[in-house]
Structure formats: C-alpha cells, structure tokens
Write a protein that holds these residues in place. Sequence first.
Motif, mmCIF file in Angstrom:
data_model
loop_
_atom_site.group_PDB
_atom_site.id
_atom_site.type_symbol
_atom_site.label_atom_id
_atom_site.label_comp_id
_atom_site.label_asym_id
_atom_site.label_seq_id
_atom_site.Cartn_x
_atom_site.Cartn_y
_atom_site.Cartn_z
ATOM 1 N N ILE A 140 0.851 -1.324 0.107
ATOM 2 C CA ILE A 140 0.042 0.007 0.161
ATOM 3 C C ILE A 140 0.735 1.343 0.023
ATOM 4 O O ILE A 140 0.663 2.215 -0.887
ATOM 5 C CB ILE A 140 -1.048 -0.170 1.441
ATOM 6 C CG1 ILE A 140 -2.051 -1.113 1.336
ATOM 7 C CG2 ILE A 140 -1.826 1.338 1.534
ATOM 8 C CD1 ILE A 140 -2.812 -1.309 2.229
ATOM 9 N N VAL A 141 1.852 1.344 1.013
ATOM 10 C CA VAL A 141 2.764 2.503 0.921
ATOM 11 C C VAL A 141 3.390 2.645 -0.169
ATOM 12 O O VAL A 141 4.086 3.869 -0.716
ATOM 13 C CB VAL A 141 3.407 2.845 2.196
ATOM 14 C CG1 VAL A 141 2.615 2.746 3.326
ATOM 15 C CG2 VAL A 141 4.408 1.407 2.487
ATOM 16 N N ASP A 142 3.717 1.580 -1.124
ATOM 17 C CA ASP A 142 4.603 1.804 -2.439
ATOM 18 C C ASP A 142 3.509 2.416 -3.254
ATOM 19 O O ASP A 142 4.421 2.997 -4.163
ATOM 20 C CB ASP A 142 5.152 0.396 -2.727
ATOM 21 C CG ASP A 142 6.363 -0.023 -1.748
ATOM 22 O OD1 ASP A 142 7.144 0.997 -1.228
ATOM 23 O OD2 ASP A 142 6.700 -1.146 -1.897
ATOM 24 N N LEU A 143 2.527 2.169 -3.178
ATOM 25 C CA LEU A 143 1.414 2.389 -4.137
ATOM 26 C C LEU A 143 1.108 4.049 -3.856
ATOM 27 O O LEU A 143 0.906 4.523 -5.039
ATOM 28 C CB LEU A 143 0.014 1.667 -4.035
ATOM 29 C CG LEU A 143 -0.056 0.338 -4.259
ATOM 30 C CD1 LEU A 143 -1.055 -0.570 -4.099
ATOM 31 C CD2 LEU A 143 0.413 -0.041 -6.087
ATOM 32 N N ASP A 144 1.038 4.543 -2.736
ATOM 33 C CA ASP A 144 0.922 5.816 -2.549
ATOM 34 C C ASP A 144 1.425 6.430 -0.980
ATOM 35 O O ASP A 144 0.956 5.491 -0.210
ATOM 36 C CB ASP A 144 -0.721 6.115 -2.606
ATOM 37 C CG ASP A 144 -0.880 7.424 -3.023
ATOM 38 O OD1 ASP A 144 -0.673 8.522 -2.073
ATOM 39 O OD2 ASP A 144 -1.415 8.014 -4.296
ATOM 40 N N ALA A 145 1.991 7.300 -1.177
ATOM 41 C CA ALA A 145 2.625 7.772 0.110
ATOM 42 C C ALA A 145 1.753 8.395 1.021
ATOM 43 O O ALA A 145 1.970 8.830 2.119
ATOM 44 C CB ALA A 145 3.952 8.790 0.029
ATOM 45 N N ARG A 146 0.484 8.605 0.524
ATOM 46 C CA ARG A 146 -0.593 9.298 1.210
ATOM 47 C C ARG A 146 -1.365 8.324 1.980
ATOM 48 O O ARG A 146 -2.082 8.590 2.896
ATOM 49 C CB ARG A 146 -1.790 9.996 0.557
ATOM 50 C CG ARG A 146 -1.064 11.196 -0.157
ATOM 51 C CD ARG A 146 -1.970 11.891 -1.499
ATOM 52 N NE ARG A 146 -2.047 10.713 -2.460
ATOM 53 C CZ ARG A 146 -2.671 11.366 -3.646
ATOM 54 N NH1 ARG A 146 -3.175 12.535 -3.778
ATOM 55 N NH2 ARG A 146 -2.635 10.273 -4.696
ATOM 56 N N VAL A 147 -0.898 7.069 2.055
ATOM 57 C CA VAL A 147 -1.431 6.053 3.093
ATOM 58 C C VAL A 147 -0.084 5.599 3.975
ATOM 59 O O VAL A 147 0.888 5.200 3.385
ATOM 60 C CB VAL A 147 -1.904 4.757 2.368
ATOM 61 C CG1 VAL A 147 -2.430 3.768 3.349
ATOM 62 C CG2 VAL A 147 -2.871 5.277 1.286
ATOM 63 N N ASP A 148 -0.277 5.744 5.335
ATOM 64 C CA ASP A 148 0.561 5.228 6.203
ATOM 65 C C ASP A 148 -0.144 4.625 7.457
ATOM 66 O O ASP A 148 -1.213 4.918 7.673
ATOM 67 C CB ASP A 148 1.584 6.400 6.361
ATOM 68 C CG ASP A 148 3.064 5.938 6.913
ATOM 69 O OD1 ASP A 148 3.169 4.737 7.059
ATOM 70 O OD2 ASP A 148 3.682 6.867 7.408
ATOM 71 N N LEU A 149 0.875 4.133 8.401
ATOM 72 C CA LEU A 149 0.358 3.487 9.451
ATOM 73 C C LEU A 149 0.543 4.578 10.600
ATOM 74 O O LEU A 149 1.413 5.619 10.484
ATOM 75 C CB LEU A 149 1.220 2.497 10.041
ATOM 76 C CG LEU A 149 1.116 1.116 9.485
ATOM 77 C CD1 LEU A 149 2.094 0.202 9.882
ATOM 78 C CD2 LEU A 149 -0.215 0.438 9.528
#
Length: 155
Positions: free
Chosen positions: A145-154
Amino acid sequence: MENYVKILKSFVSDPIDYQKVEKEFDNLHDLPDKYIEHSNRLISKSDDFLWIGMVDLLIKYGYAFEVDWKEDCEVAEELLSKLFAKHNIQYTSDITINQDMELDEYFSLVNKELIKQGSYRVYAMEIASDSYVVALGNIDYFLNIVDLDARVDLY
C-alpha cells in the motif's frame, strides 16, 4: 488509477462490497464532473479527484471514517469500533483515554495494541484536510500500500 484499485482491494474485505466499490470507482473515473459537482469537498479536476473519490468510497462503504481534528478520542474510539465490526474483528482495548490525548496519539496506541492481537492495523489516509481519515487494514498489505501511494501510512 490502477494503484487506487489495488488500494481499494487491500481495504475492502467483502467481495460484494468490493464489486459495488469497483463499479462506483469506474464511474468516478469515467464521469469525474458528476462526482466533483456532488462532492462536499470543493475539489476540481486539477485536484487528485480520483484519490479523494477513492477515499470517499471507503468511507461510504464503512471501510474508513473521517473525523475532525477537534473531536475527542471517545468519538474516534466509537468510529473505530465500527471498522472492527465491519471486518469481523474482535478487539478489546486497555487504552485509558484522557482529555489531553490527541487523535494521532490514540491511533498509535491502538496500533501498539493491535500488534499483540493480530494482523490488522490502523492506517492514516491523507486528504489535504485538517481532518483525519482512518482505515483498518491487514498489516500484510502495508508495504504494498505505501509503495502504491505515500498518502497512506500507519499511525
């Protein structure tokens, strides 16, 4: 668009819900003016309306929620319990919420508890707003997920 579809697949656990989300996302892609016109977010085509639309679909189908930064942690706790129910996850918390606790601190504490309890984690989804968008997803998808878009994170 392909990356957003992969992100949707990572968060939407019910196959029937996913079919509905996928269809609406395709419509959003094909008819952006309709989405932009009816969105409460005051966006334009120059904004990443697909990202915002994807996040809105996650919220609409109960796989994410949005909470204002001014809300207290009890509100976030109630909304988060709905995400756990949506994913059929039994979650119990030992977190003591105090009035000074910030939402991001609360979500981080939930993730620390989740490490002990299973494979789900609380994710932050950035929408360039002063509110928090929170999703619940399997930690096995995190790197993807984070490789797909940096706007998603834990949290």
